[in-house]
Design a protein around this motif. Structure first.
Motif, mmCIF file in Angstrom:
data_model
loop_
_atom_site.group_PDB
_atom_site.id
_atom_site.type_symbol
_atom_site.label_atom_id
_atom_site.label_comp_id
_atom_site.label_asym_id
_atom_site.label_seq_id
_atom_site.Cartn_x
_atom_site.Cartn_y
_atom_site.Cartn_z
ATOM 1 N N GLY A 48 64.563 67.769 46.168
ATOM 2 C CA GLY A 48 65.739 67.449 46.955
ATOM 3 C C GLY A 48 65.758 66.006 47.420
ATOM 4 O O GLY A 48 64.794 65.277 47.290
ATOM 5 N N VAL A 49 66.859 65.596 47.962
ATOM 6 C CA VAL A 49 67.038 64.241 48.438
ATOM 7 C C VAL A 49 67.491 64.305 49.893
ATOM 8 O O VAL A 49 68.347 65.096 50.252
ATOM 9 N N VAL A 50 66.919 63.453 50.704
ATOM 10 C CA VAL A 50 67.278 63.398 52.119
ATOM 11 C C VAL A 50 67.732 61.978 52.424
ATOM 12 O O VAL A 50 67.088 61.018 52.035
ATOM 13 N N VAL A 51 68.853 61.838 53.114
ATOM 14 C CA VAL A 51 69.323 60.514 53.523
ATOM 15 C C VAL A 51 68.701 60.186 54.871
ATOM 16 O O VAL A 51 68.347 61.066 55.649
ATOM 17 N N GLU A 52 68.579 58.887 55.145
ATOM 18 C CA GLU A 52 67.966 58.480 56.401
ATOM 19 C C GLU A 52 68.834 58.855 57.598
ATOM 20 O O GLU A 52 68.330 59.268 58.633
ATOM 21 N N ASN A 53 70.141 58.687 57.471
ATOM 22 C CA ASN A 53 71.030 58.969 58.581
ATOM 23 C C ASN A 53 72.250 59.699 58.033
ATOM 24 O O ASN A 53 73.113 59.094 57.392
ATOM 25 N N SER A 54 72.333 60.985 58.296
ATOM 26 C CA SER A 54 73.417 61.785 57.711
ATOM 27 C C SER A 54 74.786 61.380 58.261
ATOM 28 O O SER A 54 75.786 61.471 57.557
ATOM 29 N N TYR A 55 74.862 60.907 59.493
ATOM 30 C CA TYR A 55 76.157 60.488 60.046
ATOM 31 C C TYR A 55 76.677 59.264 59.296
ATOM 32 O O TYR A 55 77.831 59.215 58.887
ATOM 33 N N VAL A 56 75.813 58.279 59.079
ATOM 34 C CA VAL A 56 76.218 57.073 58.346
ATOM 35 C C VAL A 56 76.606 57.444 56.917
ATOM 36 O O VAL A 56 77.603 56.954 56.389
ATOM 37 N N ALA A 57 75.830 58.321 56.299
ATOM 38 C CA ALA A 57 76.154 58.751 54.938
ATOM 39 C C ALA A 57 77.517 59.439 54.896
ATOM 40 O O ALA A 57 78.282 59.252 53.949
ATOM 41 N N SER A 58 77.843 60.206 55.907
ATOM 42 C CA SER A 58 79.144 60.897 55.921
ATOM 43 C C SER A 58 80.305 59.908 56.008
ATOM 44 O O SER A 58 81.396 60.187 55.519
ATOM 45 N N GLN A 59 80.073 58.759 56.623
ATOM 46 C CA GLN A 59 81.124 57.747 56.750
ATOM 47 C C GLN A 59 81.435 57.085 55.402
ATOM 48 O O GLN A 59 82.519 56.559 55.205
ATOM 49 N N HIS A 60 80.492 57.111 54.482
ATOM 50 C CA HIS A 60 80.666 56.501 53.164
ATOM 51 C C HIS A 60 81.038 57.512 52.082
ATOM 52 O O HIS A 60 81.253 57.133 50.928
ATOM 53 N N PHE A 61 81.103 58.770 52.427
ATOM 54 C CA PHE A 61 81.265 59.825 51.440
ATOM 55 C C PHE A 61 82.526 59.665 50.590
ATOM 56 O O PHE A 61 82.480 59.754 49.365
ATOM 57 N N ASN A 62 83.675 59.411 51.213
ATOM 58 C CA ASN A 62 84.929 59.286 50.453
ATOM 59 C C ASN A 62 84.887 58.088 49.510
ATOM 60 O O ASN A 62 85.390 58.164 48.385
ATOM 61 N N ARG A 63 84.296 56.988 49.950
ATOM 62 C CA ARG A 63 84.157 55.818 49.069
ATOM 63 C C ARG A 63 83.279 56.168 47.869
ATOM 64 O O ARG A 63 83.580 55.808 46.743
ATOM 65 N N TRP A 64 82.193 56.917 48.127
ATOM 66 C CA TRP A 64 81.308 57.322 47.029
ATOM 67 C C TRP A 64 82.044 58.223 46.043
ATOM 68 O O TRP A 64 81.846 58.122 44.828
#
Length: 160
Positions: A48-64
Motif C-alpha cells: 500500500g501507499v500512504v501520503v504524508e498529509n491526507s488533508y493536503v493530498a485531498s486538496q490536490h485530488f481534482n487536479r490529479w
C-alpha cells in the motif's frame, strides 16, 4: 427386555480431560493456521501507499484526476521488464503502437514493503522506444515519468 437388547445399549462415555485437551488443541490449531495463512497473504501482496498529509493530498485530488485524464488520452503504453544483468527495461509505445523515441525517462523505485530506501533512476535510450537503467535485484514498484513530444506522462509498474 431381552438380554441381547440390554447389552446392545452402551452407557454414555464420560467427558474427560483428554476430550477437553483435544478440543482445545483442535480449536487453537485452526486459529493459528488461519493467522499464519493471513499473515503470509499480507506480507506477499502489495503493502500500500500512504501520503504524508491526507488533508493536503485531498486538496490536490481534482487536479490529479484532470492530469490523469490528459495522460490517459495520450494512449501511451509502457512495458517494464528485467534483464539477466540486472537492468530494468522500459519499452514505450505511442497510441499507434510506434516506439516513443527521444523521450526523457526517469523513475522512482520503491520497495513494496518499504524495506529499502527509494532509488531514483535515469533511463537511457538503448534502441528506439527502449530505455534502460540499472537497479539492484528484488521486487520493485516503479513510478515512471516520461517527457516526450511536449507532453508529460506517468505510470506505475512492478519489476522483479
Amino acid at each position: 427386555m431381552t438380554q441381547h437388547s440390554r447389552n446392545s445399549q452402551h452407557a454414555p462415555r464420560p467427558f474427560t480431560g483428554r476430550h477437553m485437551a483435544m478440543i482445545m488443541i483442535a480449536f487453537f490449531g485452526v486459529v493459528i493456521a488461519v493467522n499464519v495463512l493471513m499473515a503470509r497473504f499480507a506480507v506477499s501482496t502489495f503493502g500500500g501507499v500512504v501520503v504524508e498529509n491526507s488533508y493536503v493530498a485531498s486538496q490536490h485530488f481534482n487536479r490529479w484526476l484532470d492530469e490523469a485524464r490528459v495522460e490517459g488520452a495520450l494512449g501511451w503504453k509502457a512495458v517494464l521488464s528485467r534483464t539477466a544483468d540486472g537492468r530494468v527495461i522500459a519499452e514505450l509505445r505511442d497510441s499507434a503502437g510506434k516506439p516513443l523515441s527521444g523521450a526523457k525517462v526517469t523513475a522512482t523505485a520503491e520497495h513494496p514493503l518499504g524495506r529499502r530506501p527509494e532509488t531514483e533512476l535515469a533511463f537511457r535510450e538503448s534502441a528506439p522506444g527502449t530505455y534502460a537503467a540499472t537497479l539492484e535485484p528484488g521486487r520493485w514498484r516503479l513510478r515512471l515519468a516520461v517527457t516526450a513530444e511536449g507532453h508529460e506522462w506517468r505510470t506505475v509498474g512492478e519489476v522483479q
